[in-house]
Design a protein around this motif. Structure first.
Motif, PDB file in Angstrom:
ATOM      1  N   PRO A   1      -1.794 -11.663  -4.310  1.00 55.43           N
ATOM      2  CA  PRO A   1      -2.533 -10.430  -4.603  1.00 55.43           C
ATOM      3  C   PRO A   1      -1.777  -9.615  -5.654  1.00 55.43           C
ATOM      4  O   PRO A   1      -0.537  -9.619  -5.670  1.00 55.43           O
ATOM      5  CB  PRO A   1      -2.555  -9.699  -3.250  1.00 55.43           C
ATOM      6  CG  PRO A   1      -2.366 -10.777  -2.234  1.00 55.43           C
ATOM      7  CD  PRO A   1      -1.464 -11.788  -2.886  1.00 55.43           C
ATOM      8  N   PRO A   2      -2.472  -8.940  -6.523  1.00 55.53           N
ATOM      9  CA  PRO A   2      -1.807  -8.210  -7.605  1.00 55.53           C
ATOM     10  C   PRO A   2      -1.128  -6.928  -7.122  1.00 55.53           C
ATOM     11  O   PRO A   2      -1.375  -6.446  -6.017  1.00 55.53           O
ATOM     12  CB  PRO A   2      -2.974  -7.868  -8.540  1.00 55.53           C
ATOM     13  CG  PRO A   2      -4.153  -7.794  -7.635  1.00 55.53           C
ATOM     14  CD  PRO A   2      -3.928  -8.832  -6.578  1.00 55.53           C
ATOM     15  N   VAL A   3      -0.268  -6.393  -7.984  1.00 59.36           N
ATOM     16  CA  VAL A   3       0.328  -5.073  -7.773  1.00 59.36           C
ATOM     17  C   VAL A   3      -0.415  -4.107  -8.684  1.00 59.36           C
ATOM     18  O   VAL A   3      -0.548  -4.353  -9.882  1.00 59.36           O
ATOM     19  CB  VAL A   3       1.828  -5.073  -8.102  1.00 59.36           C
ATOM     20  CG1 VAL A   3       2.405  -3.661  -7.977  1.00 59.36           C
ATOM     21  CG2 VAL A   3       2.573  -6.037  -7.180  1.00 59.36           C
ATOM     22  N   VAL A   4      -0.924  -3.021  -8.109  1.00 55.77           N
ATOM     23  CA  VAL A   4      -1.703  -2.044  -8.871  1.00 55.77           C
ATOM     24  C   VAL A   4      -0.912  -0.738  -8.934  1.00 55.77           C
ATOM     25  O   VAL A   4      -0.450  -0.235  -7.910  1.00 55.77           O
ATOM     26  CB  VAL A   4      -3.071  -1.792  -8.198  1.00 55.77           C
ATOM     27  CG1 VAL A   4      -3.838  -0.711  -8.950  1.00 55.77           C
ATOM     28  CG2 VAL A   4      -3.880  -3.078  -8.132  1.00 55.77           C
ATOM     29  N   HIS A   5      -0.747  -0.209 -10.137  1.00 51.41           N
ATOM     30  CA  HIS A   5      -0.048   1.064 -10.322  1.00 51.41           C
ATOM     31  C   HIS A   5      -1.104   2.164 -10.518  1.00 51.41           C
ATOM     32  O   HIS A   5      -1.897   2.111 -11.461  1.00 51.41           O
ATOM     33  CB  HIS A   5       0.882   1.002 -11.529  1.00 51.41           C
ATOM     34  CG  HIS A   5       1.953  -0.041 -11.393  1.00 51.41           C
ATOM     35  ND1 HIS A   5       3.128   0.174 -10.713  1.00 51.41           N
ATOM     36  CD2 HIS A   5       1.995  -1.327 -11.824  1.00 51.41           C
ATOM     37  CE1 HIS A   5       3.865  -0.927 -10.739  1.00 51.41           C
ATOM     38  NE2 HIS A   5       3.194  -1.853 -11.403  1.00 51.41           N
ATOM     39  N   LEU A   6      -1.098   3.132  -9.624  1.00 52.24           N
ATOM     40  CA  LEU A   6      -2.051   4.240  -9.696  1.00 52.24           C
ATOM     41  C   LEU A   6      -1.309   5.553  -9.913  1.00 52.24           C
ATOM     42  O   LEU A   6      -0.189   5.732  -9.413  1.00 52.24           O
ATOM     43  CB  LEU A   6      -2.858   4.342  -8.401  1.00 52.24           C
ATOM     44  CG  LEU A   6      -3.828   3.216  -8.074  1.00 52.24           C
ATOM     45  CD1 LEU A   6      -4.477   3.464  -6.717  1.00 52.24           C
ATOM     46  CD2 LEU A   6      -4.902   3.110  -9.140  1.00 52.24           C
TER      47      LEU A   6
ATOM     48  N   LYS B   1     -10.702   2.188  -7.593  1.00 52.69           N
ATOM     49  CA  LYS B   1     -10.996   0.835  -7.112  1.00 52.69           C
ATOM     50  C   LYS B   1      -9.747  -0.032  -7.189  1.00 52.69           C
ATOM     51  O   LYS B   1      -8.977   0.069  -8.152  1.00 52.69           O
ATOM     52  CB  LYS B   1     -12.105   0.198  -7.958  1.00 52.69           C
ATOM     53  CG  LYS B   1     -13.432   0.929  -7.873  1.00 52.69           C
ATOM     54  CD  LYS B   1     -14.473   0.292  -8.788  1.00 52.69           C
ATOM     55  CE  LYS B   1     -15.791   1.045  -8.725  1.00 52.69           C
ATOM     56  NZ  LYS B   1     -16.809   0.452  -9.625  1.00 52.69           N
ATOM     57  N   VAL B   2      -9.565  -0.883  -6.173  1.00 58.37           N
ATOM     58  CA  VAL B   2      -8.425  -1.804  -6.146  1.00 58.37           C
ATOM     59  C   VAL B   2      -8.881  -3.156  -5.606  1.00 58.37           C
ATOM     60  O   VAL B   2      -9.857  -3.231  -4.862  1.00 58.37           O
ATOM     61  CB  VAL B   2      -7.273  -1.255  -5.269  1.00 58.37           C
ATOM     62  CG1 VAL B   2      -6.708   0.030  -5.840  1.00 58.37           C
ATOM     63  CG2 VAL B   2      -7.734  -1.044  -3.837  1.00 58.37           C
ATOM     64  N   PRO B   3      -8.174  -4.231  -5.945  1.00 56.62           N
ATOM     65  CA  PRO B   3      -8.510  -5.548  -5.379  1.00 56.62           C
ATOM     66  C   PRO B   3      -8.098  -5.625  -3.913  1.00 56.62           C
ATOM     67  O   PRO B   3      -7.128  -4.981  -3.488  1.00 56.62           O
ATOM     68  CB  PRO B   3      -7.670  -6.521  -6.228  1.00 56.62           C
ATOM     69  CG  PRO B   3      -7.234  -5.748  -7.426  1.00 56.62           C
ATOM     70  CD  PRO B   3      -7.150  -4.325  -6.990  1.00 56.62           C
ATOM     71  N   ALA B   4      -8.816  -6.395  -3.141  1.00 58.56           N
ATOM     72  CA  ALA B   4      -8.488  -6.590  -1.727  1.00 58.56           C
ATOM     73  C   ALA B   4      -7.082  -7.166  -1.605  1.00 58.56           C
ATOM     74  O   ALA B   4      -6.706  -8.066  -2.344  1.00 58.56           O
ATOM     75  CB  ALA B   4      -9.502  -7.515  -1.074  1.00 58.56           C
ATOM     76  N   GLY B   5      -6.316  -6.628  -0.672  1.00 67.35           N
ATOM     77  CA  GLY B   5      -4.976  -7.134  -0.402  1.00 67.35           C
ATOM     78  C   GLY B   5      -3.918  -6.746  -1.416  1.00 67.35           C
ATOM     79  O   GLY B   5      -2.764  -7.161  -1.294  1.00 67.35           O
TER      80      GLY B   5
ATOM     81  N   LYS C   1     -10.038  -6.557   3.670  1.00 72.45           N
ATOM     82  CA  LYS C   1     -11.501  -6.530   3.792  1.00 72.45           C
ATOM     83  C   LYS C   1     -12.113  -5.580   2.763  1.00 72.45           C
ATOM     84  O   LYS C   1     -11.784  -4.387   2.746  1.00 72.45           O
ATOM     85  CB  LYS C   1     -11.896  -6.097   5.204  1.00 72.45           C
ATOM     86  CG  LYS C   1     -13.392  -6.099   5.454  1.00 72.45           C
ATOM     87  CD  LYS C   1     -13.702  -5.666   6.887  1.00 72.45           C
ATOM     88  CE  LYS C   1     -15.206  -5.643   7.140  1.00 72.45           C
ATOM     89  NZ  LYS C   1     -15.520  -5.197   8.525  1.00 72.45           N
ATOM     90  N   PRO C   2     -12.990  -6.079   1.893  1.00 69.57           N
ATOM     91  CA  PRO C   2     -13.654  -5.188   0.932  1.00 69.57           C
ATOM     92  C   PRO C   2     -14.455  -4.098   1.637  1.00 69.57           C
ATOM     93  O   PRO C   2     -14.957  -4.288   2.746  1.00 69.57           O
ATOM     94  CB  PRO C   2     -14.580  -6.140   0.157  1.00 69.57           C
ATOM     95  CG  PRO C   2     -13.943  -7.484   0.297  1.00 69.57           C
ATOM     96  CD  PRO C   2     -13.360  -7.492   1.690  1.00 69.57           C
ATOM     97  N   GLY C   3     -14.555  -2.967   0.983  1.00 69.32           N
ATOM     98  CA  GLY C   3     -15.308  -1.855   1.548  1.00 69.32           C
ATOM     99  C   GLY C   3     -14.849  -0.555   0.918  1.00 69.32           C
ATOM    100  O   GLY C   3     -14.034  -0.532  -0.003  1.00 69.32           O
TER     101      GLY C   3
ATOM    102  N   VAL D   1     -12.366  -1.021  -2.132  1.00 68.84           N
ATOM    103  CA  VAL D   1     -11.637  -2.279  -2.138  1.00 68.84           C
ATOM    104  C   VAL D   1     -12.635  -3.391  -2.459  1.00 68.84           C
ATOM    105  O   VAL D   1     -13.677  -3.534  -1.812  1.00 68.84           O
ATOM    106  CB  VAL D   1     -10.986  -2.537  -0.762  1.00 68.84           C
ATOM    107  CG1 VAL D   1     -10.302  -3.895  -0.732  1.00 68.84           C
ATOM    108  CG2 VAL D   1      -9.987  -1.422  -0.453  1.00 68.84           C
ATOM    109  N   GLN D   2     -12.322  -4.168  -3.501  1.00 71.37           N
ATOM    110  CA  GLN D   2     -13.251  -5.198  -3.990  1.00 71.37           C
ATOM    111  C   GLN D   2     -12.708  -6.600  -3.753  1.00 71.37           C
ATOM    112  O   GLN D   2     -11.520  -6.808  -3.734  1.00 71.37           O
ATOM    113  CB  GLN D   2     -13.520  -4.996  -5.474  1.00 71.37           C
ATOM    114  CG  GLN D   2     -14.138  -3.642  -5.793  1.00 71.37           C
ATOM    115  CD  GLN D   2     -14.351  -3.437  -7.265  1.00 71.37           C
ATOM    116  OE1 GLN D   2     -13.495  -3.773  -8.095  1.00 71.37           O
ATOM    117  NE2 GLN D   2     -15.482  -2.853  -7.643  1.00 71.37           N
TER     118      GLN D   2
END
Length: 201
Positions: free
Chosen positions: A52-57, A81-85, A165-167, A200-201
């Motif tokens: 799973p990626p690392v997202v910087h917000l 928005k962020v990727p699941a996990g 879980k996406p949502g 979460v997508q």
């Protein structure tokens, strides 16, 4: 003819490199590797799931004065928005120099929860809680058990994991920094101010 042979060799090498590069590029986030087949056996492949990626917000907390709306502090962006996990590295810059002391029944929101090691960095210093009287705002995902207390005029850094879980997962500031007798009206119940959503997508 010698130059022609060299050209053909270079072209063959280039094609092999291109084929290897394309083989490593999957549109579904997986990498497929081919195992060397044993003598007399069929070729086998192994699929390895990508990490799973690392997202910087980055979020800013602005005062009502800064946005020309008295009594309406704002956390921006409120929706993201962020990727699941995904692992989320969140940096929050708070430009608000006022506290919103937590009432006794909400004192638990002065503690960091649901983050890596249940801590956060405030101006470079790791902490696990604030004095309830020193809280300026919180970013609280009640559904996920994540609570990030934020002191006045500070930079807070925190890491947490997005759900698998996406949502849509709502967050809210639970420090009474809005309007009304309790300080829990106005921006406290208005999306885009002290309320927002993580998709979460």
């Amino acid at each position: 003819m010698r130059n022609g042979k060299k050209y053909m060799k270079l072209t063959a090498v280039g094609a092999a490199v291109l084929a290897l590069t394309l083989a490593g590029c999957g549109s579904n986030g997986t990498t497929t590797t081919a195992a060397a087949p044993a003598s007399g056996t069929a070729k086998q492949t192994q699929t390895v799931a990508a990490k799973p990626p690392v997202v910087h917000l980055y979020m800013d907390i602005m005062t009502g004065k800064m946005i020309n709306k008295k009594g309406w502090p704002m956390i921006s962006p409120a929706d993201f928005k962020v990727p699941a996990g995904a692992t989320i590295d969140l940096t929050i810059r708070n430009f608000d120099d006022g506290t919103a002391a937590l009432p006794q029944d909400a004192a638990k929101y002065a503690k960091v929860a649901g983050t890596n090691n249940n801590n956060e960095k405030v101006n470079g210093k790791e902490i696990t809680s604030l004095n309830p009287k020193d809280v300026s705002h919180t970013i609280t995902f009640t559904q996920l058990g994540i609570n990030i207390p934020i002191p006045v005029t500070s930079t807070t850094e925190v890491t947490f994991k997005a759900p698998d879980k996406p949502g849509t997962y709502a967050w809210q500031c639970l420090a009474p920094c809005g309007t009304g007798k309790t300080g829990m009206q106005g921006p406290m119940v208005t999306n885009g101010y002290m309320v927002g959503n993580m998709t979460v997508q």
